[in-house]
Design a protein around this motif. Structure first.
Motif, PDB file in Angstrom:
ATOM      1  N   GLY A  57      -0.749  -2.940   3.445  1.00 27.27           N
ATOM      2  CA  GLY A  57      -0.758  -3.912   2.346  1.00 27.27           C
ATOM      3  C   GLY A  57      -1.178  -3.350   1.007  1.00 27.27           C
ATOM      4  O   GLY A  57      -1.490  -4.103   0.075  1.00 27.27           O
ATOM      5  N   ILE A  58      -1.211  -2.018   0.876  1.00 31.46           N
ATOM      6  CA  ILE A  58      -1.568  -1.407  -0.414  1.00 31.46           C
ATOM      7  C   ILE A  58      -0.313  -0.752  -0.995  1.00 31.46           C
ATOM      8  O   ILE A  58       0.223   0.200  -0.428  1.00 31.46           O
ATOM      9  N   GLU A  59       0.146  -1.256  -2.125  1.00 33.42           N
ATOM     10  CA  GLU A  59       1.386  -0.742  -2.723  1.00 33.42           C
ATOM     11  C   GLU A  59       1.120   0.533  -3.532  1.00 33.42           C
ATOM     12  O   GLU A  59      -0.003   0.790  -3.950  1.00 33.42           O
ATOM     13  N   GLU A  60       2.205   1.291  -3.741  1.00 34.99           N
ATOM     14  CA  GLU A  60       2.066   2.575  -4.448  1.00 34.99           C
ATOM     15  C   GLU A  60       1.496   2.414  -5.854  1.00 34.99           C
ATOM     16  O   GLU A  60       0.829   3.307  -6.369  1.00 34.99           O
ATOM     17  N   LYS A  61       1.744   1.266  -6.479  1.00 28.26           N
ATOM     18  CA  LYS A  61       1.226   1.085  -7.844  1.00 28.26           C
ATOM     19  C   LYS A  61      -0.295   0.894  -7.869  1.00 28.26           C
ATOM     20  O   LYS A  61      -0.905   0.891  -8.938  1.00 28.26           O
ATOM     21  N   SER A  62      -0.913   0.745  -6.709  1.00 27.69           N
ATOM     22  CA  SER A  62      -2.374   0.580  -6.646  1.00 27.69           C
ATOM     23  C   SER A  62      -3.130   1.887  -6.853  1.00 27.69           C
ATOM     24  O   SER A  62      -4.344   1.892  -7.009  1.00 27.69           O
ATOM     25  N   TYR A  63      -2.425   3.028  -6.777  1.00 25.04           N
ATOM     26  CA  TYR A  63      -3.101   4.314  -6.986  1.00 25.04           C
ATOM     27  C   TYR A  63      -2.212   5.197  -7.862  1.00 25.04           C
ATOM     28  O   TYR A  63      -0.996   5.089  -7.843  1.00 25.04           O
ATOM     29  N   SER A  64      -2.861   6.060  -8.651  1.00 29.00           N
ATOM     30  CA  SER A  64      -2.067   6.817  -9.623  1.00 29.00           C
ATOM     31  C   SER A  64      -2.000   8.307  -9.326  1.00 29.00           C
ATOM     32  O   SER A  64      -1.291   9.041 -10.000  1.00 29.00           O
ATOM     33  N   ASN A  65      -2.739   8.773  -8.309  1.00 23.79           N
ATOM     34  CA  ASN A  65      -2.641  10.199  -7.948  1.00 23.79           C
ATOM     35  C   ASN A  65      -3.034  10.394  -6.487  1.00 23.79           C
ATOM     36  O   ASN A  65      -3.447   9.450  -5.812  1.00 23.79           O
ATOM     37  N   GLU A  66      -2.913  11.633  -6.047  1.00 23.90           N
ATOM     38  CA  GLU A  66      -3.154  11.944  -4.635  1.00 23.90           C
ATOM     39  C   GLU A  66      -4.598  11.662  -4.226  1.00 23.90           C
ATOM     40  O   GLU A  66      -4.859  11.147  -3.138  1.00 23.90           O
ATOM     41  N   GLY A  95      -0.063  -4.723  12.083  1.00 22.32           N
ATOM     42  CA  GLY A  95      -0.673  -6.032  11.793  1.00 22.32           C
ATOM     43  C   GLY A  95      -1.986  -5.977  11.031  1.00 22.32           C
ATOM     44  O   GLY A  95      -2.523  -7.011  10.647  1.00 22.32           O
ATOM     45  N   LEU A  96      -2.532  -4.778  10.818  1.00 29.63           N
ATOM     46  CA  LEU A  96      -3.793  -4.667  10.065  1.00 29.63           C
ATOM     47  C   LEU A  96      -3.481  -4.588   8.580  1.00 29.63           C
ATOM     48  O   LEU A  96      -2.621  -3.814   8.166  1.00 29.63           O
ATOM     49  N   THR A  97      -4.177  -5.386   7.763  1.00 27.23           N
ATOM     50  CA  THR A  97      -3.949  -5.315   6.320  1.00 27.23           C
ATOM     51  C   THR A  97      -5.267  -5.310   5.546  1.00 27.23           C
ATOM     52  O   THR A  97      -6.285  -5.820   6.029  1.00 27.23           O
ATOM     53  N   ALA A  98      -5.187  -4.744   4.348  1.00 27.76           N
ATOM     54  CA  ALA A  98      -6.372  -4.634   3.487  1.00 27.76           C
ATOM     55  C   ALA A  98      -6.932  -6.007   3.123  1.00 27.76           C
ATOM     56  O   ALA A  98      -8.138  -6.175   2.945  1.00 27.76           O
ATOM     57  N   GLY A  99      -6.057  -7.010   3.025  1.00 23.95           N
ATOM     58  CA  GLY A  99      -6.482  -8.342   2.591  1.00 23.95           C
ATOM     59  C   GLY A  99      -7.167  -9.179   3.665  1.00 23.95           C
ATOM     60  O   GLY A  99      -7.699 -10.253   3.368  1.00 23.95           O
ATOM     61  N   GLN A 100      -7.156  -8.717   4.904  1.00 29.10           N
ATOM     62  CA  GLN A 100      -7.795  -9.495   5.968  1.00 29.10           C
ATOM     63  C   GLN A 100      -9.313  -9.496   5.800  1.00 29.10           C
ATOM     64  O   GLN A 100      -9.895  -8.497   5.371  1.00 29.10           O
ATOM     65  N   THR A 101      -9.947 -10.614   6.176  1.00 31.49           N
ATOM     66  CA  THR A 101     -11.405 -10.618   6.244  1.00 31.49           C
ATOM     67  C   THR A 101     -11.797  -9.694   7.400  1.00 31.49           C
ATOM     68  O   THR A 101     -10.968  -9.373   8.256  1.00 31.49           O
ATOM     69  N   THR A 138       1.768   9.086   4.255  1.00 31.83           N
ATOM     70  CA  THR A 138       0.594   8.328   3.783  1.00 31.83           C
ATOM     71  C   THR A 138       0.970   7.085   2.975  1.00 31.83           C
ATOM     72  O   THR A 138       0.450   5.999   3.249  1.00 31.83           O
ATOM     73  N   PRO A 139       1.870   7.177   1.968  1.00 34.39           N
ATOM     74  CA  PRO A 139       2.245   5.953   1.239  1.00 34.39           C
ATOM     75  C   PRO A 139       2.791   4.870   2.169  1.00 34.39           C
ATOM     76  O   PRO A 139       2.502   3.689   1.991  1.00 34.39           O
ATOM     77  N   LYS A 140       3.538   5.302   3.198  1.00 37.27           N
ATOM     78  CA  LYS A 140       4.098   4.347   4.157  1.00 37.27           C
ATOM     79  C   LYS A 140       2.988   3.663   4.958  1.00 37.27           C
ATOM     80  O   LYS A 140       2.999   2.458   5.185  1.00 37.27           O
ATOM     81  N   ALA A 141       1.999   4.459   5.374  1.00 40.65           N
ATOM     82  CA  ALA A 141       0.876   3.910   6.138  1.00 40.65           C
ATOM     83  C   ALA A 141       0.086   2.915   5.283  1.00 40.65           C
ATOM     84  O   ALA A 141      -0.325   1.850   5.757  1.00 40.65           O
ATOM     85  N   LEU A 142      -0.103   3.254   3.998  1.00 40.85           N
ATOM     86  CA  LEU A 142      -0.824   2.354   3.095  1.00 40.85           C
ATOM     87  C   LEU A 142      -0.030   1.075   2.838  1.00 40.85           C
ATOM     88  O   LEU A 142      -0.603  -0.020   2.791  1.00 40.85           O
ATOM     89  N   LEU A 143       1.273   1.225   2.687  1.00 41.18           N
ATOM     90  CA  LEU A 143       2.129   0.058   2.443  1.00 41.18           C
ATOM     91  C   LEU A 143       2.071  -0.903   3.626  1.00 41.18           C
ATOM     92  O   LEU A 143       1.964  -2.120   3.464  1.00 41.18           O
ATOM     93  N   GLN A 144       2.113  -0.334   4.826  1.00 44.71           N
ATOM     94  CA  GLN A 144       2.018  -1.145   6.045  1.00 44.71           C
ATOM     95  C   GLN A 144       0.679  -1.893   6.069  1.00 44.71           C
ATOM     96  O   GLN A 144       0.570  -3.000   6.583  1.00 44.71           O
ATOM     97  N   HIS A 158      -8.809   6.910   3.394  1.00 49.56           N
ATOM     98  CA  HIS A 158     -10.089   7.098   4.080  1.00 49.56           C
ATOM     99  C   HIS A 158     -10.828   5.765   4.251  1.00 49.56           C
ATOM    100  O   HIS A 158     -11.456   5.529   5.275  1.00 49.56           O
ATOM    101  N   GLU A 159     -10.703   4.906   3.240  1.00 50.02           N
ATOM    102  CA  GLU A 159     -11.294   3.557   3.372  1.00 50.02           C
ATOM    103  C   GLU A 159     -10.680   2.809   4.553  1.00 50.02           C
ATOM    104  O   GLU A 159     -11.384   2.152   5.318  1.00 50.02           O
ATOM    105  N   MET A 160      -9.351   2.905   4.673  1.00 52.44           N
ATOM    106  CA  MET A 160      -8.650   2.236   5.778  1.00 52.44           C
ATOM    107  C   MET A 160      -9.102   2.814   7.130  1.00 52.44           C
ATOM    108  O   MET A 160      -9.426   2.079   8.055  1.00 52.44           O
ATOM    109  N   ARG A 161      -9.141   4.152   7.204  1.00 49.47           N
ATOM    110  CA  ARG A 161      -9.547   4.805   8.467  1.00 49.47           C
ATOM    111  C   ARG A 161     -11.001   4.467   8.799  1.00 49.47           C
ATOM    112  O   ARG A 161     -11.350   4.230   9.941  1.00 49.47           O
ATOM    113  N   THR A 162     -11.853   4.471   7.759  1.00 52.04           N
ATOM    114  CA  THR A 162     -13.276   4.156   7.970  1.00 52.04           C
ATOM    115  C   THR A 162     -13.416   2.733   8.504  1.00 52.04           C
ATOM    116  O   THR A 162     -14.209   2.475   9.418  1.00 52.04           O
ATOM    117  N   ARG A 163     -12.634   1.825   7.961  1.00 49.30           N
ATOM    118  CA  ARG A 163     -12.697   0.424   8.403  1.00 49.30           C
ATOM    119  C   ARG A 163     -12.303   0.304   9.887  1.00 49.30           C
ATOM    120  O   ARG A 163     -12.911  -0.455  10.638  1.00 49.30           O
TER     121      ARG A 163
END
Length: 295
Positions: A34-43, A268-274, A26-32, A51-56
């Motif tokens: 564009g969301i770094e591990e420091k963006s979240y503090s627990n599981e 190629g999908l990232t959180a920062g994309q419009t 999961t951390p690897k999928a989030l990093l890909q 879930h936000e990424m999957r929902t999108r």
């Protein structure tokens, strides 16, 4: 078993989207994304972001049943909602896409050139919940690294033993004995694997239906004869670490084999994309994977 969904998977044109990275990946999928591990503090925060990424992805207009037959979820996604509906219900009712669930708990240590699955405690309870959540089928992965007959036999026997347990709960198992694409003796491993799968298929009960998820074979159309087996609903291919372009190119040489890509789909999908950028990128990926799957 939902016969409408069975027909769709068996005869539909398209591919299966694998949205099931979990646990350690999961951390690897989030990093890909564009969301770094420091963006979240627990599981809990991490899974909410996933879930936000999957929902999108699922809500994107590009994620369309014209190209996508099914989607593989993991347990955490199955238990969450999209627009007030459980994810599986949203997929089928709003999108016409068949929901699957990843049920394995990861891989055991390497032995005899393979990694079988770790034990899956509470599997029947999970399968019961999956059936209640309107899940059609399941997926579970083992890994073959060497052409070792003892190891490969062990992998396939375990896959089919658990597969039969899944069938008894009314779900269709995706049997996934992945051959490492970097294996020095990949082709030899595939020959051993095919023989073991054929032996297991021949011992299944008459009405048992399974799917197979396999690495794209070294030899083109190598699994064509398995596609003819009456027990086999569909054979899908994993991307296994190939880039999307390479996976598509190899897949296109295998008639009747369809994609079930994970990393190659979300490349190629990232959180920062419009939304427009995100949907355009996803649409192109889906189109290219679809084209390779229908050849």
């Amino acid at each position: 078993m939902n016969t409408k969904q069975l027909d769709r998977i068996r005869t539909g044109k398209g591919f299966i989207a694998a949205l099931d990275q979990s646990g350690g990946s999961t951390p690897k999928a989030l990093l890909q994304y564009g969301i770094e591990e420091k963006s979240y503090s627990n599981e809990e925060e991490m899974y909410a972001l996933v879930h936000e990424m999957r929902t999108r992805i699922i809500k994107s207009p590009a994620f369309d049943s014209e190209y996508i037959l099914g989607a593989i979820l993991f347990e955490n996604t199955m238990d969450r909602f999209i627009d007030g509906q459980f994810t599986a219900d949203y997929l089928w009712e709003k999108k016409g896409i068949v929901p699957f669930l990843k049920v394995d708990q990861g891989l055991a240590d390497l032995e005899d050139g393979v990694q079988i699955m770790k034990p899956i405690p509470g599997l029947n309870d999970l399968l019961k919940r999956a059936a209640e959540r309107n899940i059609f089928g399941t997926k579970m992965r083992s890994l073959i690294k060497e052409a070792n007959p003892t190891g490969i036999k062990k992998v396939v026997e375990q896959q089919f033993a658990i597969g039969n347990q899944i069938v008894e709960m009314g779900l269709v198992p995706i049997i996934e004995p992945e051959v490492d694409i970097y294996s020095a003796d990949k082709a030899a491993a595939e020959h051993l694997l095919k023989n073991e799968i054929a032996a297991q298929l021949s011992s299944l009960g008459k009405d048992v239906k399974v799917m197979l998820k396999l690495s794209i074979p070294t030899e083109d159309n190598f699994y064509s004869d398995l596609m003819e087996d009456p027990h086999v609903v569909r054979i899908v291919a994993l991307s296994g670490g190939y880039s999307q372009a390479e996976a598509n190119e190899k897949l296109a040489h295998n008639h009747g084999l369809i994609a079930s890509f994970s990393r190659a789909l979300s490349q190629g999908l990232t959180a920062g994309q419009t939304d427009d950028e995100f949907n355009a990128m996803l649409s192109k990926s889906i189109q290219d994977i679809y084209e390779a799957s229908i050849k």
